[in-house]
Scaffold this motif. Sequence first.
Motif, PDB file in Angstrom:
ATOM      1  N   GLY A   1     -18.592  37.030  31.187  1.00 11.80           N
ATOM      2  CA  GLY A   1     -19.864  37.255  31.069  1.00 11.80           C
ATOM      3  C   GLY A   1     -19.917  38.302  29.749  1.00 11.80           C
ATOM      4  O   GLY A   1     -20.766  38.099  28.834  1.00 11.80           O
ATOM      5  N   SER A   2     -18.991  39.016  29.500  1.00  7.47           N
ATOM      6  CA  SER A   2     -19.006  40.190  28.572  1.00  7.47           C
ATOM      7  C   SER A   2     -18.668  39.385  27.200  1.00  7.47           C
ATOM      8  O   SER A   2     -19.246  39.500  26.204  1.00  7.47           O
ATOM      9  CB  SER A   2     -18.121  41.341  28.886  1.00  7.47           C
ATOM     10  OG  SER A   2     -16.976  40.936  28.726  1.00  7.47           O
ATOM     11  N   LEU A   3     -17.609  38.353  27.174  1.00  7.05           N
ATOM     12  CA  LEU A   3     -17.381  37.886  26.047  1.00  7.05           C
ATOM     13  C   LEU A   3     -18.713  36.901  25.614  1.00  7.05           C
ATOM     14  O   LEU A   3     -18.984  37.034  24.388  1.00  7.05           O
ATOM     15  CB  LEU A   3     -16.223  36.770  26.324  1.00  7.05           C
ATOM     16  CG  LEU A   3     -15.924  35.791  25.373  1.00  7.05           C
ATOM     17  CD1 LEU A   3     -15.348  36.377  24.052  1.00  7.05           C
ATOM     18  CD2 LEU A   3     -14.693  34.917  25.779  1.00  7.05           C
ATOM     19  N   SER A   4     -19.198  36.443  26.784  1.00  9.32           N
ATOM     20  CA  SER A   4     -20.554  35.703  26.317  1.00  9.32           C
ATOM     21  C   SER A   4     -21.541  36.595  25.557  1.00  9.32           C
ATOM     22  O   SER A   4     -22.346  36.082  24.809  1.00  9.32           O
ATOM     23  CB  SER A   4     -21.025  34.674  27.492  1.00  9.32           C
ATOM     24  OG  SER A   4     -19.903  34.050  28.007  1.00  9.32           O
ATOM     25  N   THR A   5     -21.742  37.816  26.344  1.00 12.15           N
ATOM     26  CA  THR A   5     -22.880  38.526  25.540  1.00 12.15           C
ATOM     27  C   THR A   5     -22.380  38.983  24.399  1.00 12.15           C
ATOM     28  O   THR A   5     -23.385  38.885  23.372  1.00 12.15           O
ATOM     29  CB  THR A   5     -22.610  39.907  26.307  1.00 12.15           C
ATOM     30  OG1 THR A   5     -22.608  39.805  27.739  1.00 12.15           O
ATOM     31  CG2 THR A   5     -23.664  41.164  26.033  1.00 12.15           C
ATOM     32  N   PHE A   6     -21.297  38.864  23.944  1.00 11.56           N
ATOM     33  CA  PHE A   6     -20.869  39.274  22.612  1.00 11.56           C
ATOM     34  C   PHE A   6     -21.207  38.053  21.678  1.00 11.56           C
ATOM     35  O   PHE A   6     -21.885  38.100  20.658  1.00 11.56           O
ATOM     36  CB  PHE A   6     -19.195  39.672  22.352  1.00 11.56           C
ATOM     37  CG  PHE A   6     -18.572  39.639  20.842  1.00 11.56           C
ATOM     38  CD1 PHE A   6     -18.793  41.010  20.124  1.00 11.56           C
ATOM     39  CD2 PHE A   6     -18.140  38.830  20.278  1.00 11.56           C
ATOM     40  CE1 PHE A   6     -18.451  40.880  18.780  1.00 11.56           C
ATOM     41  CE2 PHE A   6     -17.833  38.472  18.990  1.00 11.56           C
ATOM     42  CZ  PHE A   6     -17.758  39.778  18.223  1.00 11.56           C
ATOM     43  N   LEU A   7     -20.854  36.967  22.122  1.00 14.54           N
ATOM     44  CA  LEU A   7     -20.983  35.584  21.263  1.00 14.54           C
ATOM     45  C   LEU A   7     -22.393  35.540  21.208  1.00 14.54           C
ATOM     46  O   LEU A   7     -23.254  35.180  20.055  1.00 14.54           O
ATOM     47  CB  LEU A   7     -20.407  34.470  22.030  1.00 14.54           C
ATOM     48  CG  LEU A   7     -18.769  34.709  21.846  1.00 14.54           C
ATOM     49  CD1 LEU A   7     -18.303  33.379  22.966  1.00 14.54           C
ATOM     50  CD2 LEU A   7     -18.032  34.642  20.444  1.00 14.54           C
ATOM     51  N   LEU A   8     -23.071  35.709  22.068  1.00 16.52           N
ATOM     52  CA  LEU A   8     -24.522  35.393  22.518  1.00 16.52           C
ATOM     53  C   LEU A   8     -25.443  36.400  21.363  1.00 16.52           C
ATOM     54  O   LEU A   8     -26.367  35.957  20.502  1.00 16.52           O
ATOM     55  CB  LEU A   8     -25.268  35.712  23.876  1.00 16.52           C
ATOM     56  CG  LEU A   8     -26.743  35.356  23.776  1.00 16.52           C
ATOM     57  CD1 LEU A   8     -27.191  33.975  23.524  1.00 16.52           C
ATOM     58  CD2 LEU A   8     -27.301  35.799  25.095  1.00 16.52           C
TER      59      LEU A   8
END
Lengths: 180, 236, 186, 472
Positions: free
Chosen positions: D424-431
């Motif tokens: 989720g946090s990796l996706s937050t960064f990417l998003l």
Amino acid sequence: MNTLSVKENFVVRMALFDNVDSAAESIAKLKEAGIDDHDMTVLSGVPYPEHVLGRPMTWERLPLIAMSGAGVGFLIGLFLNVVTPLLYPIRVGGQPFVAIPPTIVLTYELTMMGLIVSTFLGVLWESTFPSFGPKYYDIHISEGEIGVLFQVTPSKLKHLTDLLQVYGAKSIIEPEEWRL
Amino acid sequence: MSKYEHHWTMIVDLDKCTGCQACVIACQAENNIPVVGEDEIRKGRGMQWLRIERYWEGEYPNIRARFIPLMCQQCENAPCEPVCPVFATYHSEVDGINVQVYNRCIGTRYCANNCPYIARMFNWFDPQFPEPLNEQLNPDVTVRQRGIMEKCTFCIQRIRRARETAEAEGRSIRDGEVQPACGQACPTNAIIFGDLNDPNSQVSRLAANRRGFRLLEELGTEPAVIYLKGGESNVI
Amino acid sequence: MSETRDRRLLLWSGAVLTIVVIITGLALVQIEPEDETKINQTAVTLPFSHEVHTQKAEIDCLFCHSSALRAPQATLPSLNKCMICHSSITVEDDNARQNIEQLKQAYENGWRVQWPDVYRQPDFVYFSHRAHVNNGVSCQKCHGDVQNMTLVEKVVDMDMGFCLDCHQEQPEADIPRLIDCATCHK
Amino acid sequence: MLSEKTAVTQSENYWRKHLMLDPRPVREMNQMILTAMTTVNKRYWITVTTLTLFVTIGLIGAWGYQIFNGMGVAGIRRPVYWGVYITNFVFWIGISHSGTFVSAILRVFKAEFRRPITRASELMTTFALTVAGLYPLIHLGRTWRFYWMIPYPNQRQLWPNFHSPLMWDMLAIFTYLIGSTLYLYLPLIPDFAMARDRTTGWRHRIYRILALGWRGSESEWHHLKQAITIFAFAIIPVMFSVHTIVAWDFGMTMVPGWHSSIFGPYFVVGAIFSGVSAVATVLIILRKTMQLDYFLREEHFDAIGKLVLVFSFAWTYFFFADYLTEWYGGEAVGKELLTLQARGPIAPLWYIMLITNILVPWLTLWNRKIRTSPKALLVITLGVNIGMYIERYIIVAGFLTRNRLPFDWGAYTPSIVEILISIGSLSTFLLLYVLASRLIPLIPVWEVHEGQISHTLRRVGQALLPSVSELE
């Protein structure tokens, strides 16, 4: 000199230049023709240092603001590290209430925070940001052209327009006041 | 004399410890420590402020079991204290022990990492006290919420109550008046508790014993728990 | 045209998915229902006037709240204690008489009187009445002018700051002990 | 004599290779940036939707589940009280060093290749810090009490404990986050003005506010340049301090393997190593997906590749210094840690780290062809970041499994909740990055233009050589 305050009975014109050399030369000519530095403003899409355009530099306050911000940050750091532990003294790990090494770390961080925040606020203050106009502007500025904004009495206008055209002004326009 | 009003100290005589675990249960009952269940124990999340560590010495058949009751060592220079960002654990200048304030704890678990004795326990979930355990909760001890660190307190509730009584009666605390649950329950009297500031107390005399040592003494944490080295007597 | 439709479709599907996930996430969260143990006894509420009892009847606080001297809790008196006086005393005021009647009824039938909680400490705070009363702290210091109240009102917020303000005004030698966290938090 | 023909070939060679010697009209560059910003296709929306989904599952679903049930849903246990969360925290702080390093240090040293890549890396700093800043909250046992760490006068009359490295950490991260966000924003103002002049509708309204009424007058430029210089000089020491303090979270303890005075610089170098690698990764993806071939060229990958190699050397040096000290010291628990790495349960990870962080960069990046090949560089830099993640994992979760009292050794495996939150946090960064790539001019046009003005080809003997005149 951020915004040109238009004097009574003066008209405002903007000369647009493609290259910096002719702009600089024209500024010199305008000065020769008796236009005061304060009656001119240069707008550009790229930062040209003042000496490139032959304009006097009169802004020196930002470093001062930054330094005083750093000072305030330092004092806050000292307060947190030296005063607050004594307000409610709690002993931890056999260390003194006010220990110097952590104080160094924290005053350092807060000094930097003060410096950074005050520099930013200083930019806003010194450039009177945000101010959305209406101000003289032209869209060509953000296309890399240099706009020399000046005000003259109508009587001198014709002479100056001819002069600027000789020295390479791409166009001389009556600038619009934009709501930016 | 130390800088504390009292310097509560525990002496654990390893010669007397039989590893019976009575102290463990007594501690569990006194301090409202939840029973976490098999699954959690298997994950290494057992909650015991005091636990009996066992190790073997020698090769079969000349093998010996050794026991060492391990609890918070109440270090004078406790490594757990300075690392807590919110002063949830600190050194009491009154009792000379290391105190954990449950409701101040925000659960960074930094203290537990920095404890070389691994004496700190964390509430991974909200505690469960199924019937009839809820009937024996100690009203003098906070029931800890999830996300909070806890550890042996030398039964501070008993220390403070004794102090209050002594104060109300206008005298000082007598030696042996305060006993933590573990010491009280120990059938062989291996755990002795008292004030090191009182030169005549039992702990003061035992602390001078030649068999005395402190755990991981080389780290300089200066624990308030003194072990008396075990000899040959606890051969099983 | 088709591209905008595709985009709208994607946006909508994204939004729907997000909502679904939020709902599943919330459903996973298990909030345990409150333990509502029903009180089987019949409970009555009575308007108790501290003013009448302390001023008119001149009863000392410690007569009713007698544990305050000896224990951490001041305790509320039992109905037995009320009845020491109220079995014999008569009052003129009709309203009061009715209330006393109700009290007697509760006493005889073994009902519980539900006194309202005016001050309540959280369960991680350990306040000892004994320590305070023995050291000469008056009841009024924390509870206000109870003797002049008909129904007890909350006059101070008993938060940590309130305790500390007083603790820090004590003789200097006592302050380290009084501001030690373990004094109140165990 | 320099014949005209040679001159033309020579200069053609230059402008093909170097952005600074290949000037285009500003109008055209503006258009390129705006096109890149406003072009969204189906694939873009699919990416956004998928990432939103992961963010929701990880940060709302899994984190919410953890808050309501307790930290027990994570895999941490006694004695491994810190696990994947702190690893992620250190990792993201490391990534955040990209922006400052590339942008501030290169700006201070006037490295000209920085011009088109500063914005993209500064953006990484801000977003990586945002994600990193989540982790101290995620890992708190009582997240809802996090505000007790903030120093403010309160009724409890208590202040936080400034002896704690976590407090230093919090203030350092706040400073860095504020600093890097403002440092990202300041050079953006002229670009927002550019976008404001050329957009309509909601975009115009947003850019208008963000441009603060910028016209490009002398005083505006003067103050902006001055502020950028102050920021560049101020943010470099802040950057060093941030990761040093993160390292001190470990170094200040007496945990075996953590208590090391070399940890400060070791972590800083590691952070820059992973940060610069991440910049390369992101730039390669940006160029591929946003048609920025004009701005991002081989020369930039070449330069970043060299930086990665240099920092691989530096990291290896610190790694070895730390290892050797532990090895030579011969403390029993230290030996145990080394055995754990070489033959214990985390040995496979340790060897992967050695391969991706040392072997691969050393064997490949000396070669210009490999450095300038986006595909090869992508693989190598992704490898470096995996390796750096492993390094942090070993330090945090690995070293905690062993301690001085062998009664309480234990193994640690991340739980599904921890993995979901990490994703989720990796996706937050990417998003955040994906969304920002369509909202913020990713290339600072005015800086590129400024560079192009100051670059010329100068004749030296038989050759035309690029020369830079400094405007300042």
